[in-house]
Structure formats: C-alpha cells, structure tokens
Motif scaffolding. Sequence first.
Motif, short mmCIF file in Angstrom:
data_model
loop_
_atom_site.label_atom_id
_atom_site.label_comp_id
_atom_site.label_asym_id
_atom_site.label_seq_id
_atom_site.Cartn_x
_atom_site.Cartn_y
_atom_site.Cartn_z
N GLY A 94 0.81 -1.21 0.00
CA GLY A 94 0.00 0.00 0.00
C GLY A 94 0.85 1.27 0.00
O GLY A 94 0.34 2.36 0.23
N GLY A 95 2.14 1.09 -0.21
CA GLY A 95 3.04 2.24 -0.19
C GLY A 95 3.41 2.68 1.21
O GLY A 95 4.03 3.72 1.42
N ILE A 96 3.03 1.86 2.20
CA ILE A 96 3.19 2.23 3.61
C ILE A 96 4.48 1.67 4.20
O ILE A 96 4.73 0.47 4.16
N ASP A 187 5.37 -6.88 3.36
CA ASP A 187 4.52 -6.58 4.51
C ASP A 187 5.13 -5.38 5.24
O ASP A 187 6.31 -5.39 5.61
N SER A 188 4.34 -4.35 5.47
CA SER A 188 4.87 -3.11 6.05
C SER A 188 5.26 -3.28 7.52
O SER A 188 6.10 -2.53 8.03
N VAL A 189 4.63 -4.24 8.18
CA VAL A 189 4.74 -4.31 9.64
C VAL A 189 5.64 -5.45 10.13
O VAL A 189 6.32 -5.32 11.15
N ALA A 190 5.66 -6.59 9.40
CA ALA A 190 6.23 -7.83 9.94
C ALA A 190 7.67 -7.69 10.43
O ALA A 190 7.99 -8.08 11.57
N ASP A 191 8.56 -7.15 9.62
CA ASP A 191 9.98 -7.08 10.02
C ASP A 191 10.16 -6.17 11.23
O ASP A 191 10.97 -6.45 12.12
#
Length: 550
Positions: A94-96, A187-191
């Motif tokens: 999402g570009g996030i 995935d924007s959040v996982a790492d």
Amino acid sequence: MTSTIATPQVITQATQPIAGQKPGTSGLRKKVKVFAQPNYAENFIQSVFDVVERGDGATLVIGGDGRYHNRTVIQQAIRMAAANGYARVLVGQGGILSTPAASNVIRQYGASGGLVLSASHNPGGPDEDFGIKYNIANGGPAPEGVTEAIYQRTTEITEWRAVDTADIDLDTLGVVDVAGMAVEVIDSVADYAALMEKLFDFGAIRAAVAGGLTMSFDAMHAVTGPYAHEILEKRLGFAPGTVRNGVPLEDFGGHHPDPNMVHAHELFETMFGADAPDFGAASDGDGDRNLIVGRGIFVTPSDSLAMLAANAHLAPAYAGGLKGIARSMPTSAAADLVAQSLGIPAFETPTGWKFFGNLLDAGMATICGEESAGTGSDHVREKDGLWAVLLWLNILAVRKQPVAQIAAEHWAKFGRNYYARHDYEGLPTEAANALMGELNGALATLPGQVFEGLTIETADNFAYTDPVDGSISTNQGVRILFVGGSRIVFRLSGTGTEGATLRVYLERYEPVGGDLAGETPVKLADLIAAADGIAGIARHTGRTEPSVIT
Ligand code: G6P
Ligand code: ZN
C-alpha cells in the motif's frame, strides 16, 4: 522467479533545474501542489539517483506515511529506479512504511538506500504537505554532504529517466518485474514487529497487561495505525480499541498528525480525566515521533529521554548498559545528568536526527533523543515512536509503578529540568531573519546583562564538530546561558513549508532537594519574560503569545 523480458523503452525526459529543491532538516518538503508540478518530483529523485553511492545490483527501499500523493510518487520512483540501474526495489504494501520501519528494512535487506516519502507531522491532503527524504545504507537520513550534493545536482539537471511501464499493484504482496528490475511488495509491519520483539520483554509486558495494565494509543490516522494494532493489541494483548484513529488516511482525517498538547488534545483529556488508563501515547504522521503521557502527568520529551536512558537496562536489548547518550542542543540537559551518573559520555548535537547517525554507527551512543518528541536507539537509524512507547511499557511492566512515581523518583535522584518550547509560527521570513540577525549581532554584548533578575553568563551561536568525521555545522541556534544554569535557546525551524517559525526553548534546572513538584509555566515565568527582553519577539513579530507551547 521473475521472467526475463525485453527492456522496455527508457524514456529520457528533458528538464530544467527548478529553484528551491534544497533539502531542509528532514528532506525536501513542499506543498503537494508544488510537488505535483511537471518534473518537480522527477527532478529531485533523478538528482538523488545521480549522486548517491550504490554498487551494481543495488536495492532501493521505497515507502511513505500514506499521505496524499504517496502512491503517485511511488509509482514514478519505481519507473525511474528501473531506468537508473537498480536491480531491486522493496516497497511497503500500500506504499506504507513508517520512517523507522523503512530504516529497518534498509538495514535488514542490505539496501543501498531508500526514499522515505513523508512530511512527518505536517498535515496531508491536496492542499497540504508532501516530502521526499533519502536515507543511506546505514538506514539513516543522508548526511549534509549528501543532501548538499543532491541539491547541487538539482541546480544543473537537464534530464530524467524512467521506463515506460504501467503502475504496479502496490496492495498485493509479491514480486513484480518492472523492465528487468524486481519490485517486491513487502509486509509493512512484519519485520519491524519482529525487531521490537527482539528488543523488549514482550512476555513481561503481556503479563502486566493481563494483570490490568491499560493504555491508550492515538495513531492520529497516520502510519502507525497498522503497527500499533499488530504490536499493542495483537501481540501484547491490550484490549481492542486501545489504538484509536488506527486507519491511515490520506489527509489524516483533516487533522495535524503532530503528537503534542494541541493536536493530540483528546489523548490529554483522556489521560487527565476520570478513568484514565495507566499510560497514554501517540505518534506522528510517519511514526518517528512519540508523545508520552502518564495518568495525570505529561512527560516532556527531554524528560522521557532521560527516564528511558536511566531505566533502559530493564529491557533485554539494553541490559548490558548504554555506550553513551546523545541529545540535540535545544533538548534539556536532563539526559546529561543520567549519563554522568552512569559514567558514560553525553553528546550535544545540532537539531536533526541525521546528526546522531555517526555516533550510533561508531558505537559511541546507544540512546538518542530530541525535544521535538523524537527518541530512539541504535536498533535503526531514525527516531522511533513505537520503540519509545514499548520501552516505556517494558519499564512499567518491570517496575510496576505508575508513570508519575517513576518521574518523581527520577527528579528526586537527578533534579528536574523544567522545560517548555514556545513556537511562533507563520512569521514573515524577513521579520524572523531580522530577529535572529539582531540577536546574533548582540551576542558579544550580552554576557553580564540582567533580564528579569537573571544574569547572562554566556551567549553564543551553536556550532558542532562531528567527533567521528570532523565535519563542522555552524549557525545551529543561539544559546543564552544564565548564571545558575537556566538557559534560553532561539532558533528558526528547518521543517516548515510556509513563512518562518521561531522556536524559543526555555529551561530551568532545579537541583535535588529543591522545588521538584512545581508548575512549569510558573517555574519558567521569568525566563519567558527575559526571552522577549533579549530577542525583542513582540517588537519584531508583533506577537505577544506563542502559537504553540510544547
Ligand atoms: C524533524 C527531524 C528532527 C528534528 C525536527 C526539528 O522532525 O526529524 O530530527 O528535531 O525536525 O524540526 P525544526 O522544525 O525545529 O527544524
Ligand atoms: Zn515524523
């Protein structure tokens, strides 16, 4: 696997330099309408690609805070990266990507750098702000030498290059081939969440939550929503609804995503109201700033830095101790007192997170912070809003005391640096420059003069020599030191997009055994009056009150 396809046509677009593309404290920030002009973003991005260091097969990270214009620039940056020889682009879904998450992705995947698209805490929307910042391979903002080279390039640019391809699907995870360059939507959040789980004792925090610890987190309709939902509610077990305004919106719901007493007033009302939870926090547009409020107590960013440093050993990542603590010059000296008691070095740098990069890379500092609501450590090379929240939670879980008690015990041990920042926003640039010019001209005559009963001991304009690479940064703000240790700092903001903002930083030190439970405005009243006497704020600006007090 990506399939090999014939290289689509590289378009070379003739262009001309556009004035005013000099990156400020934190990248190039302008109104969306400015960025949307033909060639505007392209000129800047091409200038970045022309000057930054990258080897063959380089990886570029791209992500932003989700504000209006984010997707448009990301699509174009991908086409330009493909035409400029990058082998791979990693882009957040999402570009996030929050700014600290982008810093982590750059480091974790060995990228040569990244484009972070954000105007941080400035409002978003078609009539509001946008920004592009380049971060280098260590994950941190490009140092001044690099931003200066980028700027020089924008003044002589004649063409930019992009491949002739359609927009990619930014919302679906996976790898897409763009003219032979692999674009991986990650995935924007996982790492980022995995990194936080390594640094902090999630088990202890989960147990505290199960035992009744409550909090409220305001994501301000900005980038931290998805991160906070995942980490605070899913992984740590805080009740659903703990995260408010958790869906990123292109205009931040029409709000100003700046976590301070003015723009996060709902959180303040909650934390000072009946039934306040134990802990309150908020983050800004791109997730690097933090606001910390306990039940009935606001913790200034300068105090938060000091308290986090003093208690960091309670979190697994810092159990071995800190190597040093760094703060920006206008930040209060509270953290220096902690460094002194820990027997570790304290560093004073100019405003701007980029100045911490060398200290962190060289292993000279572990924790850094700024009065502008930024705190972070050597885990990434940006300040990190959720990191500060999680370190506070880790400390609360271990100490099992309310924030107010932790603060009171801290001041009882170190003394208290009463502190406030007064901002005069939207000033005519000439008036602001005249004020600073006059102040600079008077520096030599100020020592010995008395204002409101306070005697000036020294007055200077802060300059910094980086202890790692020897680079020198001058004209970083006027410091007025009074006999007895109080201080006023005057500087102009480097992040605004309209007119000038004068920042006046006021600090009074109350030693151990003194009045540690006073009201800040009362404790600073003489300094506030002295600031006007010294700088002629009302005379130059016509303002008798600041627009914002933080
Ligand atoms: C940005 C930077 C910070 C800096 C702040 C100062 O948020 O990331 O490192 O402290 O700007 O802004 P100012 O408007 O005071 O120049
Ligand atoms: Zn920010």
